[in-house]
Structure formats: structure tokens, C-alpha cells
Scaffold this active site. Structure first.
Site, mmCIF file in Angstrom:
data_model
loop_
_atom_site.group_PDB
_atom_site.id
_atom_site.type_symbol
_atom_site.label_atom_id
_atom_site.label_comp_id
_atom_site.label_asym_id
_atom_site.label_seq_id
_atom_site.Cartn_x
_atom_site.Cartn_y
_atom_site.Cartn_z
ATOM 1 N N HIS A 223 -101.230 15.163 56.847
ATOM 2 C CA HIS A 223 -102.114 14.582 57.874
ATOM 3 C C HIS A 223 -102.451 15.697 58.870
ATOM 4 O O HIS A 223 -103.037 16.708 58.497
ATOM 5 C CB HIS A 223 -101.381 13.371 58.482
ATOM 6 C CG HIS A 223 -102.185 12.514 59.423
ATOM 7 N ND1 HIS A 223 -103.552 12.540 59.509
ATOM 8 C CD2 HIS A 223 -101.779 11.583 60.336
ATOM 9 C CE1 HIS A 223 -103.967 11.671 60.421
ATOM 10 N NE2 HIS A 223 -102.898 11.077 60.956
ATOM 11 N N HIS A 262 -109.061 14.175 50.764
ATOM 12 C CA HIS A 262 -108.969 13.142 51.794
ATOM 13 C C HIS A 262 -108.875 11.796 51.101
ATOM 14 O O HIS A 262 -109.486 11.591 50.047
ATOM 15 C CB HIS A 262 -110.217 13.186 52.697
ATOM 16 C CG HIS A 262 -110.025 12.476 53.989
ATOM 17 N ND1 HIS A 262 -110.188 11.121 54.115
ATOM 18 C CD2 HIS A 262 -109.645 12.941 55.205
ATOM 19 C CE1 HIS A 262 -109.929 10.779 55.371
ATOM 20 N NE2 HIS A 262 -109.587 11.865 56.054
ATOM 21 N N ASP A 319 -109.342 19.745 58.745
ATOM 22 C CA ASP A 319 -108.301 20.717 59.050
ATOM 23 C C ASP A 319 -108.561 22.107 58.463
ATOM 24 O O ASP A 319 -107.824 23.038 58.761
ATOM 25 C CB ASP A 319 -106.942 20.212 58.532
ATOM 26 C CG ASP A 319 -106.378 19.112 59.416
ATOM 27 O OD1 ASP A 319 -106.596 19.175 60.637
ATOM 28 O OD2 ASP A 319 -105.715 18.200 58.890
HETATM 29 N N1 ACO Z 1 -105.452 20.572 46.569
HETATM 30 C C1 ACO Z 1 -105.288 20.396 45.242
HETATM 31 N N2 ACO Z 1 -105.244 19.197 44.635
HETATM 32 C C2 ACO Z 1 -105.392 18.128 45.417
HETATM 33 C C3 ACO Z 1 -105.587 18.233 46.793
HETATM 34 C C4 ACO Z 1 -105.614 19.506 47.371
HETATM 35 N N3 ACO Z 1 -105.759 19.662 48.686
HETATM 36 N N4 ACO Z 1 -105.701 16.988 47.310
HETATM 37 C C5 ACO Z 1 -105.577 16.143 46.294
HETATM 38 N N5 ACO Z 1 -105.387 16.823 45.139
HETATM 39 C C6 ACO Z 1 -105.184 16.257 43.797
HETATM 40 C C7 ACO Z 1 -103.744 15.763 43.662
HETATM 41 O O1 ACO Z 1 -102.870 16.768 43.223
HETATM 42 C C8 ACO Z 1 -103.903 14.632 42.679
HETATM 43 O O2 ACO Z 1 -104.041 15.200 41.406
HETATM 44 P P1 ACO Z 1 -103.446 14.439 40.115
HETATM 45 O O3 ACO Z 1 -104.191 13.142 40.041
HETATM 46 O O4 ACO Z 1 -103.727 15.380 38.992
HETATM 47 O O5 ACO Z 1 -101.985 14.229 40.378
HETATM 48 C C9 ACO Z 1 -105.253 14.026 43.057
HETATM 49 O O6 ACO Z 1 -105.975 15.093 43.672
HETATM 50 C C10 ACO Z 1 -105.121 12.881 44.048
HETATM 51 O O7 ACO Z 1 -104.377 13.342 45.194
HETATM 52 P P2 ACO Z 1 -103.442 12.424 46.066
HETATM 53 O O8 ACO Z 1 -102.656 13.294 46.984
HETATM 54 O O9 ACO Z 1 -102.677 11.463 45.219
HETATM 55 O O10 ACO Z 1 -104.546 11.552 46.797
HETATM 56 P P3 ACO Z 1 -104.562 11.050 48.261
HETATM 57 O O11 ACO Z 1 -105.649 10.078 48.424
HETATM 58 O O12 ACO Z 1 -103.202 10.603 48.657
HETATM 59 O O13 ACO Z 1 -104.931 12.436 48.985
HETATM 60 C C11 ACO Z 1 -104.461 13.819 50.843
HETATM 61 C C12 ACO Z 1 -105.206 12.592 50.303
HETATM 62 C C13 ACO Z 1 -102.992 13.426 51.052
HETATM 63 C C14 ACO Z 1 -105.103 14.211 52.157
HETATM 64 C C15 ACO Z 1 -104.541 14.991 49.825
HETATM 65 O O14 ACO Z 1 -105.883 15.296 49.525
HETATM 66 C C16 ACO Z 1 -103.812 16.223 50.329
HETATM 67 O O15 ACO Z 1 -102.578 16.291 50.236
HETATM 68 N N6 ACO Z 1 -104.562 17.238 50.898
HETATM 69 C C17 ACO Z 1 -103.940 18.422 51.455
HETATM 70 C C18 ACO Z 1 -103.377 18.117 52.854
HETATM 71 C C19 ACO Z 1 -104.486 17.964 53.895
HETATM 72 O O16 ACO Z 1 -105.406 18.749 53.978
HETATM 73 N N7 ACO Z 1 -104.339 16.906 54.715
HETATM 74 C C20 ACO Z 1 -105.253 16.655 55.827
HETATM 75 C C21 ACO Z 1 -106.120 15.455 55.549
HETATM 76 S S1 ACO Z 1 -107.252 15.186 56.897
HETATM 77 C C22 ACO Z 1 -106.297 14.566 58.101
HETATM 78 O O17 ACO Z 1 -105.331 13.888 57.878
HETATM 79 C C23 ACO Z 1 -106.625 14.876 59.456
#
Ligand code: ACO
Length: 382
Positions: A223, A262, A319
Site C-alpha cells: 500500500h 493496483h 507510488d
Molecule cells: N510486479 C509484478 N507482478 C505483479 C505486480 C507488480 N507490481 N503486481 C501484481 N503482479 C502480478 C502478481 O504477481 C500476480 O501474478 P500471478 O497471477 O501470476 O500470481 C498478479 O499480478 C495479480 O497480483 P495480486 O498481487 O494478486 O493482485 P492484487 O489485486 O492484490 O494487486 C497490488 C494489487 C497489491 C497493489 C499489487 O499490484 C502489488 O503488490 N503491487 C506492488 C506494490 C505497490 O506498488 N503497491 C502500491 C499500490 S497503490 C497504493 O496502495 C497507494
């Protein structure tokens, strides 16, 4: 045997309430605060006016804005005991731990702490905006080896923040950029930290406790903590030429690239687009470190979009580009997430006050998949 219900992991796709505060259109990459597009507000408004909008549901007239700014300015001073705690811990503590702990302490010195009337909650919301900025600036000031800089009530909110952080009056251009960053982070619907604040509020606990919960939730790298993590990644990449190898290695190792992806946006986050534009504008006058970080960020952005953008819906989020902008302003990385909290207080408070108008305890279910009626074996027999 009860049949297993459908489980929405992470409450993904679940609506839990209604609100007119914010619309996040994750398909078209649009964001609105009370119906105003984020681009419109970024172009025409400022953080203080946007805070008024979030708390009142409408833009202020001149006298309302002036009164609002005066109240904000009058609430900046911190209790001496809180300054002492920051002084004692700023150099060693995690900045978000220190922010969460000292923010929580504010209730001990607030006569409104346990008054849950609408009037008291509005007073506390404005008070929190001022005091969380003072706490964050004090953490930065002490950590950089300086003393507590007393707030200056003649300055605007962002100008005073930079003044308390650096001990000198900031330049107008610095204030303008940070004001925009604060505005872009002020609100974002039922994100994890807002939801956690609402969960606490739904027990009819108080606003201090609710915002303390929200700060704790914001800390995580999935987050609000992603901005600092994204900058660390840019430093680890080192130079634009290394970006491709670094990203390929990270993705091959199933690592997430911080600042991308996201839960709601499956396209470019409109806030990231605005921050990217500002970063490109300031690149010309930036120092070598910021130029290099910007070039790495742009190279990483292109690669990630090519690899995962259209195919997986993973695009830059708010971010990703923040780190180089904050670095240009001379803001240290450990303050990025605290500053996110400084910006998000109006959104948190607006949502909590709205939720209380038709409060219902938040209490979801979990499906039990363990054993029942296990035999208790006394300790000596295990
Ligand atoms: N880099 C690489 N792969 C990613 C990323 C990323 N940043 N984000 C998602 N994926 C991939 C996951 O590995 C997953 O792959 P899989 O299906 O092969 O296992 C798929 O995409 C789905 O990802 P999840 O994490 O399950 O999806 P979710 O909806 O929970 O994701 C999240 C949202 C948690 C923000 C995620 O994109 C992430 O961890 N991003 C990096 C952290 C980040 O930048 N957070 C800030 C968000 S904005 C904010 O909160 C202010």
C-alpha cells in the site's frame, strides 16, 4: 456438512458501503473527488481547498477558505511531551512506527478525544491534518540532526511543513510541487488504510483510534510503503542501462516491481500520469542524481508496460514516480510514507465521518476449515 461459500480473498470486488466522496474508475483510469476530476483539481485547486472539499462535499468561498486556513494554522503546535518522544526516537525508530505512536498519543492531550459529536469530529479532522504534518516534519528535522522548528502560522499548510522540516523558508516552486503531491494523495475511496479506519470506527470507537489504525495499515509495501520501496529499487538499478536486466531478473524470480499494479486500476493510474509529467518537467533543472533516477524510472515504466501493461493490466501506480520528485525536493526516503499519511488524513476523516452517519459494525465471516470436538490431552500426556 455445510457447503463451502464463495470466498472473496482480500474482499476483492466486494461493495461494503455507498459514498459520494470519491470515484475510482479503474477501467478508464479516472479519479474524481466529489465529482471533480483529479486533472481538474490538480490544475486549478490546491491541497487546503481540496481538504475543505473532502470534509464538506463542496468547494469553499473565499471567506470559508480563509477561515479554514486560519484554523489549520492555529492547530499546528505539538504537545511538548510528543516533541520529546520524537526527539528521543527519531534517529533510530522506523519513521512510520514513530508517526503511528505519536499520532496515537495526541488523544492524551485532546479535550475532544472522546467526544464523537459531528462538530468535535470536524474539529479533530482539521486538527489532525495540522498535527500529523508537524509530527512528520519534526521526525525529519530531528533525524537530520536539527532541533524542533516551531510552526509559523503566517505560512500555508505545505509551506509550513517544508519550513518545519528544513528550518528554512521554502521556495515557491517547491511548495507548489509538494502541494500538488499532497492533493493527488488526499483521497482514494475504500483503499486498505481507509477501510481499516472505517473498521475501527464502525465499533463506535473514536477518530484518534480510527486514524491510528489507518496509519498502521498504510505502512505496508503493498500500500503506502510502495513509494519508498520503488525508490530503493531505482537506487539498486543504479543506471538506465541496467534497468532491463534488473526488471527481467526480478520478474523471473517472481518478485513484484514496487509502484506497479493496483487492485482497482487495470490501466494507467491518473495520479501517476500527472506525477510523471511533473517529473519530466523538472528533469531539465534537476541535479544529476534526480536526472538519473528519472531516466531509470522512465526506462522501467516502458519495459513494464511492454511486458505487463496491456497483457496483465499492471501499470504504474501513484507510488512509482513519487520518489524522484521527493528526492528533487530534498525529502529523505524514510519520510515518503509518513508524507502519504499527512496527505491522506482528509480522505480518511471524510470517509469515517460519512460512515458514522449510517454506521453498521463491520464484521465479515471466515469459513472454518479446521477440526471440531478434538480430544483434550493433559500436558503431561502430549
Ligand atoms: N510486479 C509484478 N507482478 C505483479 C505486480 C507488480 N507490481 N503486481 C501484481 N503482479 C502480478 C502478481 O504477481 C500476480 O501474478 P500471478 O497471477 O501470476 O500470481 C498478479 O499480478 C495479480 O497480483 P495480486 O498481487 O494478486 O493482485 P492484487 O489485486 O492484490 O494487486 C497490488 C494489487 C497489491 C497493489 C499489487 O499490484 C502489488 O503488490 N503491487 C506492488 C506494490 C505497490 O506498488 N503497491 C502500491 C499500490 S497503490 C497504493 O496502495 C497507494
Amino acid at each position: 456438512m455445510e457447503s463451502k461459500p464463495e470466498i472473496k480473498l482480500g474482499l476483492e470486488g466486494v461493495y461494503f458501503t455507498e459514498s459520494e466522496i470519491c470515484k475510482v474508475d479503474g477501467i478508464n483510469g479516472k479519479l474524481y473527488y466529489y465529482g471533480y476530476s483529479i486533472e481538474t483539481l490538480a490544475e486549478n485547486s490546491n491541497f487546503e481547498e481540496t481538504c475543505f472539499l473532502l470534509l464538506n462535499g463542496r468547494l469553499p468561498d473565499e471567506s470559508e477558505l480563509s477561515a479554514f486556513r486560519k484554523t489549520l494554522a492555529s492547530e499546528r503546535e505539538l504537545p511538548a511531551e510528543i516533541v520529546s518522544v520524537i526527539r528521543a526516537s527519531a534517529r533510530t525508530a522506523n519513521a512510520m512506527d514513530l508517526l503511528r505512536s505519536t499520532f496515537s498519543m495526541l488523544s492524551l492531550y485532546d479535550k475532544d478525544a472522546n467526544d464523537n459529536s459531528e462538530e468535535a469530529n470536524m474539529r479533530k479532522s482539521i486538527r489532525f491534518m495540522s498535527k500529523i504534518a508537524s509530527i512528520t516534519a519534526a521526525i525529519g528535522s530531528f533525524r537530520q540532526g536539527r532541533e524542533y522548528v516551531k510552526p509559523d502560522s503566517s505560512m500555508g499548510h505545505v509551506e509550513n511543513f517544508l519550513y518545519m522540516l528544513n528550518g528554512k523558508k521554502p521556495m515557491a516552486e517547491e511548495v507548489k510541487i509538494l502541494d500538488l503531491m499532497f492533493l493527488l494523495h488526499a483521497e482514494h475511496s475504500s483503499n486498505a488504510s481507509t477501510f481499516s479506519g472505517i473498521v475501527t470506527a464502525s465499533t463506535l470507537s473514536d477518530l484518534h483510534s480510527s486514524i491510528t489504525s489507518a496509519i498502521g495499515t498504510l505502512k505496508g509495501p503493498l500500500h503506502g510503503g510502495a513509494d519508498e520501496a520503488a525508490l530503493h529499487m531505482m537506487h539498486a538499478i543504479g543506471s538506465p542501462e541496467n534497468t532491463e536486466a534488473y526488471i527481467n531478473d526480478a520478474l523471473a524470480g517472481k518478485k513484484k516491481i514496487m509502484g506497479f499494479g493496483h487492485r482497482v486500476y487495470k490501466t494507467y493510474d491518473p495520479r501517476a500520469r500527472i506525477i510523471k509529467r511533473r517529473l519530466e518537467e523538472l528533469r531539465g533543472s534537476a541535479d544529476e542524481e534526480v536526472k538519473n533516477l528519472t531516466n531509470i524510472a522512465l526506462a522501467a515504466e516502458k519495459l513494464m508496460i511492454d511486458k505487463l501493461g496491456a497483457s496483465h493490466g499492471i501499470w504504474p501506480n501513484v507510488d512509482f514516480f513519487s520518489g524522484p520528485v521527493y528526492t528533487d525536493l530534498g525529502i529523505p526516503d524514510y519520510l515518503f510514507t509518513p508524507m502519504f499519511a499527512v496527505s491522506r488524513v482528509p480522505g480518511w476523516c471524510a470517509h469515517i465521518m460519512q460512515y458514522w452517519k449510517s454506521n453498521r459494525l463491520v464484521r465479515p465471516l471466515e469459513y472454518y476449515n479446521g477440526e471440531i470436538d478434538r480430544k483434550y490431552v493433559p500436558i503431561e500426556g502430549r
